[in-house]
Design an enzyme around this catalytic site. Structure first.
Site, PDB file in Angstrom:
ATOM      1  N   GLY A  11       0.811  -1.522   0.206  1.00  0.00           N
ATOM      2  CA  GLY A  11       0.110   0.115  -0.127  1.00  0.00           C
ATOM      3  C   GLY A  11       0.907   1.172   0.141  1.00  0.00           C
ATOM      4  O   GLY A  11       1.559   1.096   0.542  1.00  0.00           O
ATOM      5  N   ARG A  21      13.651   9.926  -3.176  1.00  0.00           N
ATOM      6  CA  ARG A  21      14.240  11.034  -3.806  1.00  0.00           C
ATOM      7  C   ARG A  21      15.302  11.151  -2.967  1.00  0.00           C
ATOM      8  O   ARG A  21      16.407  10.928  -2.911  1.00  0.00           O
ATOM      9  CB  ARG A  21      13.607  12.444  -3.357  1.00  0.00           C
ATOM     10  CG  ARG A  21      14.237  13.842  -3.564  1.00  0.00           C
ATOM     11  CD  ARG A  21      12.994  14.973  -3.019  1.00  0.00           C
ATOM     12  NE  ARG A  21      14.269  16.602  -2.632  1.00  0.00           N
ATOM     13  CZ  ARG A  21      15.172  17.009  -2.032  1.00  0.00           C
ATOM     14  NH1 ARG A  21      15.150  16.021  -0.343  1.00  0.00           N
ATOM     15  NH2 ARG A  21      15.057  17.806  -2.233  1.00  0.00           N
ATOM     16  N   ARG A  72       0.964  -5.107  -6.387  1.00  0.00           N
ATOM     17  CA  ARG A  72       0.818  -6.675  -5.489  1.00  0.00           C
ATOM     18  C   ARG A  72       1.758  -8.262  -6.248  1.00  0.00           C
ATOM     19  O   ARG A  72       1.676  -7.973  -7.032  1.00  0.00           O
ATOM     20  CB  ARG A  72      -0.592  -7.126  -4.672  1.00  0.00           C
ATOM     21  CG  ARG A  72      -1.394  -6.304  -4.293  1.00  0.00           C
ATOM     22  CD  ARG A  72      -0.347  -5.950  -2.342  1.00  0.00           C
ATOM     23  NE  ARG A  72      -1.362  -4.984  -2.251  1.00  0.00           N
ATOM     24  CZ  ARG A  72      -1.451  -4.113  -0.857  1.00  0.00           C
ATOM     25  NH1 ARG A  72       0.127  -5.117  -0.453  1.00  0.00           N
ATOM     26  NH2 ARG A  72      -2.015  -3.550   0.038  1.00  0.00           N
ATOM     27  N   GLY A 102       5.477  -2.008   3.614  1.00  0.00           N
ATOM     28  CA  GLY A 102       5.587  -2.313   5.244  1.00  0.00           C
ATOM     29  C   GLY A 102       5.798  -3.828   5.605  1.00  0.00           C
ATOM     30  O   GLY A 102       6.594  -5.026   4.749  1.00  0.00           O
ATOM     31  N   ASP A 103       5.033  -4.803   6.437  1.00  0.00           N
ATOM     32  CA  ASP A 103       5.433  -5.806   6.459  1.00  0.00           C
ATOM     33  C   ASP A 103       5.442  -6.984   5.522  1.00  0.00           C
ATOM     34  O   ASP A 103       6.303  -7.313   5.363  1.00  0.00           O
ATOM     35  CB  ASP A 103       4.427  -6.639   7.500  1.00  0.00           C
ATOM     36  CG  ASP A 103       4.108  -8.036   7.605  1.00  0.00           C
ATOM     37  OD1 ASP A 103       5.400  -8.183   8.691  1.00  0.00           O
ATOM     38  OD2 ASP A 103       3.642  -8.970   7.215  1.00  0.00           O
ATOM     39  N   THR A 125       4.068   2.835   5.356  1.00  0.00           N
ATOM     40  CA  THR A 125       3.068   2.163   5.950  1.00  0.00           C
ATOM     41  C   THR A 125       2.130   3.345   6.569  1.00  0.00           C
ATOM     42  O   THR A 125       3.033   3.543   7.862  1.00  0.00           O
ATOM     43  CB  THR A 125       2.904   0.839   6.278  1.00  0.00           C
ATOM     44  OG1 THR A 125       1.472   0.555   6.627  1.00  0.00           O
ATOM     45  CG2 THR A 125       3.822   0.500   7.730  1.00  0.00           C
ATOM     46  N   ASP A 127      -0.191   2.070   8.460  1.00  0.00           N
ATOM     47  CA  ASP A 127      -0.596   1.715   9.833  1.00  0.00           C
ATOM     48  C   ASP A 127       0.011   2.224  11.442  1.00  0.00           C
ATOM     49  O   ASP A 127       0.003   1.931  12.054  1.00  0.00           O
ATOM     50  CB  ASP A 127      -0.869  -0.303   9.420  1.00  0.00           C
ATOM     51  CG  ASP A 127      -1.774   0.038   7.760  1.00  0.00           C
ATOM     52  OD1 ASP A 127      -2.839   0.908   8.076  1.00  0.00           O
ATOM     53  OD2 ASP A 127      -1.579  -0.798   7.863  1.00  0.00           O
ATOM     54  N   ASP A 129       2.801   0.081  12.158  1.00  0.00           N
ATOM     55  CA  ASP A 129       2.730  -1.211  12.535  1.00  0.00           C
ATOM     56  C   ASP A 129       3.822  -2.424  12.364  1.00  0.00           C
ATOM     57  O   ASP A 129       3.978  -3.353  12.643  1.00  0.00           O
ATOM     58  CB  ASP A 129       0.998  -2.625  11.434  1.00  0.00           C
ATOM     59  CG  ASP A 129       1.489  -2.541  10.221  1.00  0.00           C
ATOM     60  OD1 ASP A 129       2.324  -1.535  10.007  1.00  0.00           O
ATOM     61  OD2 ASP A 129       0.990  -3.611   9.998  1.00  0.00           O
ATOM     62  N   ARG A 162     -26.292  14.216  16.314  1.00  0.00           N
ATOM     63  CA  ARG A 162     -26.506  12.439  15.774  1.00  0.00           C
ATOM     64  C   ARG A 162     -25.294  12.158  15.921  1.00  0.00           C
ATOM     65  O   ARG A 162     -23.773  13.015  16.717  1.00  0.00           O
ATOM     66  CB  ARG A 162     -26.015  12.270  14.033  1.00  0.00           C
ATOM     67  CG  ARG A 162     -27.805  12.918  13.428  1.00  0.00           C
ATOM     68  CD  ARG A 162     -27.796  12.542  12.087  1.00  0.00           C
ATOM     69  NE  ARG A 162     -28.906  13.205  11.147  1.00  0.00           N
ATOM     70  CZ  ARG A 162     -29.286  13.661  10.304  1.00  0.00           C
ATOM     71  NH1 ARG A 162     -27.985  13.267   9.047  1.00  0.00           N
ATOM     72  NH2 ARG A 162     -31.106  13.706  10.022  1.00  0.00           N
ATOM     73  N   ARG A 171      -4.743  -1.919   9.506  1.00  0.00           N
ATOM     74  CA  ARG A 171      -5.341  -3.362   9.787  1.00  0.00           C
ATOM     75  C   ARG A 171      -5.208  -3.607  11.051  1.00  0.00           C
ATOM     76  O   ARG A 171      -6.347  -3.994  12.003  1.00  0.00           O
ATOM     77  CB  ARG A 171      -3.681  -3.843   9.040  1.00  0.00           C
ATOM     78  CG  ARG A 171      -3.654  -4.939   7.890  1.00  0.00           C
ATOM     79  CD  ARG A 171      -2.299  -5.348   6.787  1.00  0.00           C
ATOM     80  NE  ARG A 171      -1.069  -5.501   8.245  1.00  0.00           N
ATOM     81  CZ  ARG A 171       0.073  -6.040   8.152  1.00  0.00           C
ATOM     82  NH1 ARG A 171      -0.302  -6.487   6.823  1.00  0.00           N
ATOM     83  NH2 ARG A 171       0.938  -5.719   8.867  1.00  0.00           N
ATOM     84  N   GLY A 185     -10.786  13.456  20.598  1.00  0.00           N
ATOM     85  CA  GLY A 185     -11.815  13.969  21.388  1.00  0.00           C
ATOM     86  C   GLY A 185     -12.748  12.713  21.345  1.00  0.00           C
ATOM     87  O   GLY A 185     -13.909  13.338  21.708  1.00  0.00           O
ATOM     88  N   HIS A 249      -9.760   5.002   1.777  1.00  0.00           N
ATOM     89  CA  HIS A 249      -7.892   4.859   1.480  1.00  0.00           C
ATOM     90  C   HIS A 249      -8.068   6.502   1.597  1.00  0.00           C
ATOM     91  O   HIS A 249      -6.931   7.279   0.686  1.00  0.00           O
ATOM     92  CB  HIS A 249      -8.184   4.245  -0.509  1.00  0.00           C
ATOM     93  CG  HIS A 249      -8.148   3.280  -0.335  1.00  0.00           C
ATOM     94  ND1 HIS A 249      -8.990   1.844  -0.408  1.00  0.00           N
ATOM     95  CD2 HIS A 249      -7.134   3.132  -0.086  1.00  0.00           C
ATOM     96  CE1 HIS A 249      -8.644   0.921  -0.513  1.00  0.00           C
ATOM     97  NE2 HIS A 249      -7.582   1.266  -0.666  1.00  0.00           N
ATOM     98  N   ILE A 250      -8.525   7.779   1.170  1.00  0.00           N
ATOM     99  CA  ILE A 250      -8.345   8.937   1.659  1.00  0.00           C
ATOM    100  C   ILE A 250      -7.570   8.838   2.571  1.00  0.00           C
ATOM    101  O   ILE A 250      -6.714  10.198   2.602  1.00  0.00           O
ATOM    102  CB  ILE A 250      -9.245   9.999   1.777  1.00  0.00           C
ATOM    103  CG1 ILE A 250      -9.325  11.229   2.091  1.00  0.00           C
ATOM    104  CG2 ILE A 250     -10.605   9.380   3.922  1.00  0.00           C
ATOM    105  CD1 ILE A 250     -10.775  12.119   2.267  1.00  0.00           C
TER     106      ILE A 250
END
Length: 319
Positions: A11, A21, A72, A102-103, A125, A127, A129, A162, A171, A185, A249-250
């Site tokens: 990702g 760079r 991938r 990542g991993d 990544t 995440d 993680d 609401r 992940r 908050g 994905h934003i």
């Protein structure tokens, strides 16, 4: 070593371009040639490799995504695919490789290292993680994207009385949810590292209503469950209506923060320094503000440290 390669895999994360760079310019500064490998390990197997000059990485430090693209590659999980990759690296005169990802990307780099080809991993990544490093490239930018979204959703939650469930990425790690929930908050934060009680969540929401609070923000990490699954549980168990926002994905996009740009620059440069010393099989990380290198095995044998004290604080402040 006269020539190295660089690729991004898995990702995308904001700051990958800054790391690319840094790798290219640090290498050229030390009279190394650099080749960019496009579309990750898939591009490596296919020989999608081009030499890079200083100008090729100009004006990218502020851009999200990755100039080298990503993909991938199931074939690279097999030894045959790995050997094809090494064959392409040798064909292009590449003697060392920097892998940004990542991993899963690290597992590919470890496989190449085990075949005798020196690789260095740079943690890219959102995440956060990766075991062995305090922070990964892209986490800070994604965090700020999530916080900005929470702030905007809270405006609507306040205007319409609401309660909102906000589902964030991460992940199997809860860092993004925890940091964003605390900074935003949120009244409730659900993370994979800590079991939750639906009755406790309902109690929190009802307690807020009893003291006049008409809206709430619940942040749930995708590793726990989806926002819509949580919404259904709250309706079934406590008859509490909520609205769901899945940020999706934003969270991966956007111009990297200054923190991510600096971190990526430091880590990319460190990776080149290691290859200049013919050192492979290492991951680059940051611990207590020090950029360092450690064995890939430490990544896979260790566990990502979740900040329990911060999680406790989030509960104390959301009474």
């Amino acid at each position: 070593m006269k020539k190295i390669g660089v690729l991004t895999s898995g990702g995308d994360s904001p700051g990958m371009n800054a790391a690319i760079r840094a790798v290219v310019r640090k290498a050229i500064y030390h009279d190394l040639q650099v080749a960019g490998i496009y579309h990750g390990y898939q591009g490596l197997i296919e020989g999608n490799i081009q030499d890079l000059a200083i100008g090729d990485v100009g004006d990218i430090i502020q851009r999200g995504g990755t100039k080298l693209y990503s993909a991938r590659c199931l074939d690279f999980k097999e030894e045959a695919g790995q050997l094809k990759g090494i064959e392409q690296l040798k064909k292009h005169g590449i003697e060392g490789l920097v892998v940004i990802g990542g991993d899963g990307s690290y597992r590919g780099a470890l496989a190449l290292s085990n075949h005798g080809f020196p690789c260095v991993g740079v943690p890219g990544t959102i995440d956060n993680d990766i075991s062995g490093t305090d922070y990964t490239i892209g986490f800070d930018t994604a965090l700020n994207t999530v916080i900005d979204s929470i702030d905007k959703i809270r405006d609507t939650a306040t205007s319409h009385d609401r309660s909102f469930i906000i589902e964030v990425m991460g992940r199997d790690a809860g860092d993004l949810a925890l940091w964003a929930g605390l900074a935003g908050g949120a009244e409730t934060i659900l993370v994979p590292e800590d079991p939750f009680d639906i009755d406790d969540i309902a109690m929190r929401l009802k307690r807020g209503r009893d003291r006049g609070k008409k809206h709430s923000i619940i942040v749930v990490a995708e590793g726990v469950m989806t926002g819509h699954e949580l919404q259904q549980k709250l309706m079934e168990k406590a008859d509490i209506p909520t609205h769901v926002s899945v940020l999706g994905h934003i969270q991966r996009g956007g111009s990297p923060t200054a923190r991510d740009r600096v971190l990526a620059s430091q880590m990319g440069a460190k990776a080149v320094e290691l290859l200049l010393q013919d050192i492979g099989g290492k991951a680059v990380g940051i611990r207590n503000r020090e950029i360092l290198a450690y064995d890939f095995n430490e990544v896979f044998d260790g566990t990502h440290e979740f900040d329990e004290s911060m999680y406790k604080l989030s509960k104390e402040l959301s009474i």
